[in-house]
Write a protein that holds these residues in place. Structure first.
Motif, PDB file in Angstrom:
ATOM      1  N   LEU A 148       0.846  -1.203   0.000  1.00  0.00           N
ATOM      2  CA  LEU A 148       0.000   0.000   0.000  1.00  0.00           C
ATOM      3  C   LEU A 148       0.881   1.253   0.000  1.00  0.00           C
ATOM      4  O   LEU A 148       0.624   2.221  -0.725  1.00  0.00           O
ATOM      5  CB  LEU A 148      -0.906  -0.018   1.236  1.00  0.00           C
ATOM      6  CG  LEU A 148      -1.899   1.138   1.357  1.00  0.00           C
ATOM      7  CD1 LEU A 148      -3.040   0.979   0.348  1.00  0.00           C
ATOM      8  CD2 LEU A 148      -2.477   1.209   2.771  1.00  0.00           C
ATOM      9  N   ALA A 149       1.937   1.213   0.813  1.00  0.00           N
ATOM     10  CA  ALA A 149       2.847   2.366   0.889  1.00  0.00           C
ATOM     11  C   ALA A 149       3.565   2.603  -0.438  1.00  0.00           C
ATOM     12  O   ALA A 149       4.045   3.699  -0.705  1.00  0.00           O
ATOM     13  CB  ALA A 149       3.860   2.153   2.012  1.00  0.00           C
ATOM     14  N   ALA A 150       3.642   1.582  -1.264  1.00  0.00           N
ATOM     15  CA  ALA A 150       4.293   1.719  -2.579  1.00  0.00           C
ATOM     16  C   ALA A 150       3.260   1.912  -3.690  1.00  0.00           C
ATOM     17  O   ALA A 150       3.566   1.766  -4.872  1.00  0.00           O
ATOM     18  CB  ALA A 150       5.179   0.513  -2.856  1.00  0.00           C
ATOM     19  N   GLY A 151       2.015   2.228  -3.312  1.00  0.00           N
ATOM     20  CA  GLY A 151       1.025   2.633  -4.311  1.00  0.00           C
ATOM     21  C   GLY A 151       0.100   1.554  -4.839  1.00  0.00           C
ATOM     22  O   GLY A 151      -0.699   1.815  -5.734  1.00  0.00           O
ATOM     23  N   THR A 152       0.186   0.339  -4.315  1.00  0.00           N
ATOM     24  CA  THR A 152      -0.721  -0.722  -4.784  1.00  0.00           C
ATOM     25  C   THR A 152      -2.064  -0.599  -4.071  1.00  0.00           C
ATOM     26  O   THR A 152      -2.112  -0.530  -2.843  1.00  0.00           O
ATOM     27  CB  THR A 152      -0.100  -2.111  -4.509  1.00  0.00           C
ATOM     28  OG1 THR A 152       1.118  -2.208  -5.251  1.00  0.00           O
ATOM     29  CG2 THR A 152      -1.042  -3.239  -4.929  1.00  0.00           C
ATOM     30  N   THR A 153      -3.146  -0.575  -4.848  1.00  0.00           N
ATOM     31  CA  THR A 153      -4.477  -0.440  -4.240  1.00  0.00           C
ATOM     32  C   THR A 153      -5.370  -1.659  -4.494  1.00  0.00           C
ATOM     33  O   THR A 153      -6.406  -1.807  -3.848  1.00  0.00           O
ATOM     34  CB  THR A 153      -5.175   0.842  -4.745  1.00  0.00           C
ATOM     35  OG1 THR A 153      -5.031   0.922  -6.161  1.00  0.00           O
ATOM     36  CG2 THR A 153      -4.570   2.086  -4.110  1.00  0.00           C
ATOM     37  N   THR A 154      -4.987  -2.507  -5.452  1.00  0.00           N
ATOM     38  CA  THR A 154      -5.686  -3.783  -5.667  1.00  0.00           C
ATOM     39  C   THR A 154      -4.625  -4.817  -5.992  1.00  0.00           C
ATOM     40  O   THR A 154      -3.652  -4.516  -6.687  1.00  0.00           O
ATOM     41  CB  THR A 154      -6.681  -3.704  -6.850  1.00  0.00           C
ATOM     42  OG1 THR A 154      -7.651  -2.703  -6.571  1.00  0.00           O
ATOM     43  CG2 THR A 154      -7.389  -5.041  -7.070  1.00  0.00           C
ATOM     44  N   ALA A 333      -3.169  -7.579 -25.560  1.00  0.00           N
ATOM     45  CA  ALA A 333      -3.348  -6.594 -24.485  1.00  0.00           C
ATOM     46  C   ALA A 333      -2.472  -7.071 -23.331  1.00  0.00           C
ATOM     47  O   ALA A 333      -2.766  -8.084 -22.694  1.00  0.00           O
ATOM     48  CB  ALA A 333      -4.809  -6.530 -24.057  1.00  0.00           C
ATOM     49  N   ILE A 334      -1.370  -6.376 -23.097  1.00  0.00           N
ATOM     50  CA  ILE A 334      -0.463  -6.834 -22.043  1.00  0.00           C
ATOM     51  C   ILE A 334      -0.660  -6.030 -20.754  1.00  0.00           C
ATOM     52  O   ILE A 334      -1.026  -4.857 -20.771  1.00  0.00           O
ATOM     53  CB  ILE A 334       1.027  -6.779 -22.459  1.00  0.00           C
ATOM     54  CG1 ILE A 334       1.478  -5.336 -22.673  1.00  0.00           C
ATOM     55  CG2 ILE A 334       1.320  -7.624 -23.673  1.00  0.00           C
ATOM     56  CD1 ILE A 334       2.893  -5.113 -22.245  1.00  0.00           C
ATOM     57  N   ALA A 335      -0.430  -6.721 -19.641  1.00  0.00           N
ATOM     58  CA  ALA A 335      -0.402  -6.077 -18.328  1.00  0.00           C
ATOM     59  C   ALA A 335       0.903  -6.485 -17.670  1.00  0.00           C
ATOM     60  O   ALA A 335       1.587  -7.402 -18.145  1.00  0.00           O
ATOM     61  CB  ALA A 335      -1.601  -6.525 -17.493  1.00  0.00           C
ATOM     62  N   VAL A 336       1.247  -5.814 -16.585  1.00  0.00           N
ATOM     63  CA  VAL A 336       2.487  -6.142 -15.868  1.00  0.00           C
ATOM     64  C   VAL A 336       2.181  -6.275 -14.384  1.00  0.00           C
ATOM     65  O   VAL A 336       1.438  -5.468 -13.808  1.00  0.00           O
ATOM     66  CB  VAL A 336       3.565  -5.055 -16.116  1.00  0.00           C
ATOM     67  CG1 VAL A 336       4.715  -5.187 -15.132  1.00  0.00           C
ATOM     68  CG2 VAL A 336       4.090  -5.129 -17.549  1.00  0.00           C
ATOM     69  N   GLY A 337       2.732  -7.328 -13.772  1.00  0.00           N
ATOM     70  CA  GLY A 337       2.551  -7.539 -12.334  1.00  0.00           C
ATOM     71  C   GLY A 337       3.881  -7.772 -11.646  1.00  0.00           C
ATOM     72  O   GLY A 337       4.930  -7.833 -12.297  1.00  0.00           O
ATOM     73  N   SER A 338       3.822  -7.920 -10.315  1.00  0.00           N
ATOM     74  CA  SER A 338       5.073  -8.107  -9.565  1.00  0.00           C
ATOM     75  C   SER A 338       5.513  -9.566  -9.494  1.00  0.00           C
ATOM     76  O   SER A 338       6.695  -9.859  -9.458  1.00  0.00           O
ATOM     77  CB  SER A 338       4.930  -7.564  -8.139  1.00  0.00           C
ATOM     78  OG  SER A 338       4.085  -8.409  -7.371  1.00  0.00           O
ATOM     79  N   SER A 349       7.388  -4.238  -4.929  1.00  0.00           N
ATOM     80  CA  SER A 349       7.300  -2.814  -5.245  1.00  0.00           C
ATOM     81  C   SER A 349       6.931  -2.579  -6.706  1.00  0.00           C
ATOM     82  O   SER A 349       7.738  -2.807  -7.617  1.00  0.00           O
ATOM     83  CB  SER A 349       8.657  -2.164  -4.945  1.00  0.00           C
ATOM     84  OG  SER A 349       8.739  -0.931  -5.628  1.00  0.00           O
ATOM     85  N   MET A 350       5.731  -2.073  -6.943  1.00  0.00           N
ATOM     86  CA  MET A 350       5.330  -1.801  -8.324  1.00  0.00           C
ATOM     87  C   MET A 350       6.105  -0.637  -8.956  1.00  0.00           C
ATOM     88  O   MET A 350       6.341  -0.648 -10.164  1.00  0.00           O
ATOM     89  CB  MET A 350       3.813  -1.594  -8.401  1.00  0.00           C
ATOM     90  CG  MET A 350       3.023  -2.876  -8.165  1.00  0.00           C
ATOM     91  SD  MET A 350       3.371  -4.171  -9.383  1.00  0.00           S
ATOM     92  CE  MET A 350       2.420  -3.586 -10.782  1.00  0.00           C
ATOM     93  N   ASN A 415      11.026   4.482  -3.079  1.00  0.00           N
ATOM     94  CA  ASN A 415       9.577   4.612  -3.080  1.00  0.00           C
ATOM     95  C   ASN A 415       9.199   6.077  -2.945  1.00  0.00           C
ATOM     96  O   ASN A 415       9.305   6.657  -1.874  1.00  0.00           O
ATOM     97  CB  ASN A 415       8.969   3.793  -1.940  1.00  0.00           C
ATOM     98  CG  ASN A 415       7.466   3.989  -1.867  1.00  0.00           C
ATOM     99  OD1 ASN A 415       6.840   4.418  -2.838  1.00  0.00           O
ATOM    100  ND2 ASN A 415       6.897   3.691  -0.715  1.00  0.00           N
ATOM    101  N   ALA A 416       8.739   6.665  -4.046  1.00  0.00           N
ATOM    102  CA  ALA A 416       8.407   8.090  -4.055  1.00  0.00           C
ATOM    103  C   ALA A 416       6.928   8.356  -3.776  1.00  0.00           C
ATOM    104  O   ALA A 416       6.480   9.499  -3.898  1.00  0.00           O
ATOM    105  CB  ALA A 416       8.803   8.684  -5.399  1.00  0.00           C
ATOM    106  N   VAL A 417       6.167   7.329  -3.417  1.00  0.00           N
ATOM    107  CA  VAL A 417       4.744   7.556  -3.117  1.00  0.00           C
ATOM    108  C   VAL A 417       4.641   8.306  -1.786  1.00  0.00           C
ATOM    109  O   VAL A 417       5.218   7.878  -0.782  1.00  0.00           O
ATOM    110  CB  VAL A 417       3.981   6.214  -3.004  1.00  0.00           C
ATOM    111  CG1 VAL A 417       2.554   6.423  -2.500  1.00  0.00           C
ATOM    112  CG2 VAL A 417       3.960   5.502  -4.356  1.00  0.00           C
ATOM    113  N   CYS A 418       3.929   9.429  -1.780  1.00  0.00           N
ATOM    114  CA  CYS A 418       3.763  10.117  -0.491  1.00  0.00           C
ATOM    115  C   CYS A 418       2.379   9.882   0.098  1.00  0.00           C
ATOM    116  O   CYS A 418       2.204  10.039   1.303  1.00  0.00           O
ATOM    117  CB  CYS A 418       4.130  11.591  -0.557  1.00  0.00           C
ATOM    118  SG  CYS A 418       3.334  12.495  -1.846  1.00  0.00           S
ATOM    119  N   ALA A 419       1.397   9.494  -0.701  1.00  0.00           N
ATOM    120  CA  ALA A 419       0.095   9.123  -0.135  1.00  0.00           C
ATOM    121  C   ALA A 419      -0.614   8.140  -1.060  1.00  0.00           C
ATOM    122  O   ALA A 419      -0.500   8.232  -2.283  1.00  0.00           O
ATOM    123  CB  ALA A 419      -0.772  10.357   0.082  1.00  0.00           C
ATOM    124  N   THR A 420      -1.304   7.207  -0.456  1.00  0.00           N
ATOM    125  CA  THR A 420      -2.134   6.279  -1.225  1.00  0.00           C
ATOM    126  C   THR A 420      -3.568   6.446  -0.745  1.00  0.00           C
ATOM    127  O   THR A 420      -3.841   6.388   0.457  1.00  0.00           O
ATOM    128  CB  THR A 420      -1.676   4.821  -1.015  1.00  0.00           C
ATOM    129  OG1 THR A 420      -0.269   4.741  -1.216  1.00  0.00           O
ATOM    130  CG2 THR A 420      -2.383   3.886  -1.984  1.00  0.00           C
TER     131      THR A 420
END
Ligand code: NIG
Ligand code: FE
Length: 430
Positions: A148-154, A333-338, A349-350, A415-420
């Motif tokens: 979550l702190a690295a921006g993952t919400t689902t 249709a490509i997606a990328v995951g961890s 970390s995404m 990790n440059a996310v400051c808020a999720t």
């Protein structure tokens, strides 16, 4: 001409925003569209009841909304705002760790040599069987907080380290419980056919999966008041794991129980599972390092998303990565995951995964964002509700201590996310 317009209510407003970046499309993005996403400088975003009500140029957004009395305002005048990441492939529930295997690989041993010597997935099976459900949940909570702190919400989460009925069901129930106990939405995937457990043959185990373990999973899903079509069944179809025939049998059974499909295919050897997944309507086929041209075309013609996992080829120190550019050009249709897991990719970390997507898969920053948001939302069957910051979509948002999109891959490892923000609520703040 004067125009009277009813303004929409907002309980959260992010304004001004230095740069707002988001895809805007009902369908997953293919070919050149993968990189065609909206980038707006001096933007704003308004939310009501957990959903986006307006997003775009600041003046337009502010003119269209009316703030609730207790509306929360966030100043992102120096910040980048993107949709939260949808991580479409993780194995984040496990006991123990395999740092020893990582060190063995650093000394030149391969993933398959280690697995053949009794390490690999069955090593995590031992660690996971030893853990109680409560311990698995506690471990999962810590990992999800970091995500979550690295921006993952689902985040999609697989079983697959239990490898017997009791332990696989325990993992599945740990995932259901984790979903309820923290902000990230979890998409559960049942993966009993991840490896053949020690002490049985492949044939015996596949029979067990089809006749007993899948029906037991259905019972557990119903006991937790969940609908069968909210749970995926996955198979690791590869050399040394499960065959194409095993995969077909397990898929047929899963569909007959109302469950949905995903597959691990073409990680080491192409066995045909990617085309099978496309033909049987799987949401995604994942890994695809060794995908052949025919299977790319089968994916391109289908709604099955090709999920690429550049963290894994990096963590395994492979010289070849998935042929992302060719797949995109051919219309997949490509997606990328961890692929976050204890063995082949201990990376959750995404932002780092986005960096590897640009560096090793050759995607642009825009393409990498689409692959980890809108297209990965489609890979978990949620493309109509998450993955973009457009009107009506869930307000799942990452706010970055960065000025522009390119700085996410560029800052790989930090990790440059400051808020999720999850469902319109600040769920993590630094
Ligand atoms: O996606 N490929 C199969 N499963 C995992 C590896 C799991 C493990 O090594 O524990 C993967 O890479
Ligand atoms: Fe995996």
């Amino acid at each position: 001409m004067t125009e009277t317009k009813t303004r929409v209510k907002a309980d959260l407003i992010i304004s001004p925003i230095k740069e707002l970046v988001t895809a805007c499309s009902k369908a997953p993005l293919r070919k050149a569209d993968l990189g065609k996403i909206n980038r707006t400088q001096d933007a704003a975003l308004a939310v009501k009841d957990g959903k986006v009500v307006a997003a775009g140029p600041r003046e337009e957004v502010l003119a269209s909304v009316e703030k609730d009395r207790d509306c929360i305002s966030i100043d992102a005048s120096s910040k980048l705002v993107t949709p939260g990441f949808v991580d479409p492939h993780t194995h984040l529930v496990f006991g123990g760790n395999r740092a020893n295997e990582f060190m063995m690989r650093c000394q030149g041993k391969s993933y398959s040599e280690i697995a053949e010597a009794g390490g690999g997935i069955v090593a995590s099976m031992r660690g996971t069987r030893e853990a109680s459900k409560e311990e698995l949940v506690e471990l999962g909570l810590v990992r999800l907080e970091r995500m979550l702190a690295a921006g993952t919400t689902t985040c999609e989460v697989k079983t697959g380290y239990g490898l017997d009925q009791k332990s696989e069901i325990r993992m599945l129930e740990a995932i259901f419980e984790l979903d309820e106990r923290q902000p990230i939405d979890l998409v559960p995937t049942f993966l009993p056919a991840h490896a053949v457990p020690t002490g049985t043959t492949r044939e015996e185990y596949v029979n067990e999966v089809v006749e007993k373990i899948l029906p037991a999973a259905l019972t557990s899903i119903k006991n937790f008041d969940r609908s069968p079509d909210s749970v995926y069944v996955d198979v690791f179809c590869d050399k040394g794991y499960f065959t194409l025939e095993d995969t077909k049998r397990i898929f047929d059974k899963a569909l007959s129980l109302g469950l949905k499909l995903k597959v691990h295919s073409d990680e080491f050897k192409s066995l045909g599972a990617t085309a099978l997944a496309a033909e049987m309507g799987a949401a995604s086929a994942d890994h695809l390092l060794t995908i052949c041209d025919e299977d790319m075309d089968a994916l391109a013609k289908s709604n099955t998303i090709g999920v690429l996992l550049p963290g894994t080829s990096f963590f395994l120190n492979l010289s070849e990565h998935a042929p992302a550019r060719t797949m995109i050009d051919r219309g997949v249709a490509i997606a990328v995951g961890s692929d976050f897991n204890p063995g082949s990719c201990h990376i959750f970390s995404m932002p780092l995964i986005m960096g590897l997507t640009c560096l090793h898969l050759g995607l642009t920053a825009e393409e990498a964002l689409s692959a980890t948001t809108i297209n990965s939302a489609h890979a978990v069957g949620r493309g109509d509700t998450i993955g973009q910051l457009a009107h009506g979509y869930q307000a799942d948002i990452a706010i970055w201590d960065l000025a522009q999109l390119e700085e996410i891959p560029y800052n790989m490892g930090w990790n440059a996310v400051c808020a999720t923000i999850k469902n319109g609520v600040v769920a993590h703040q630094r």
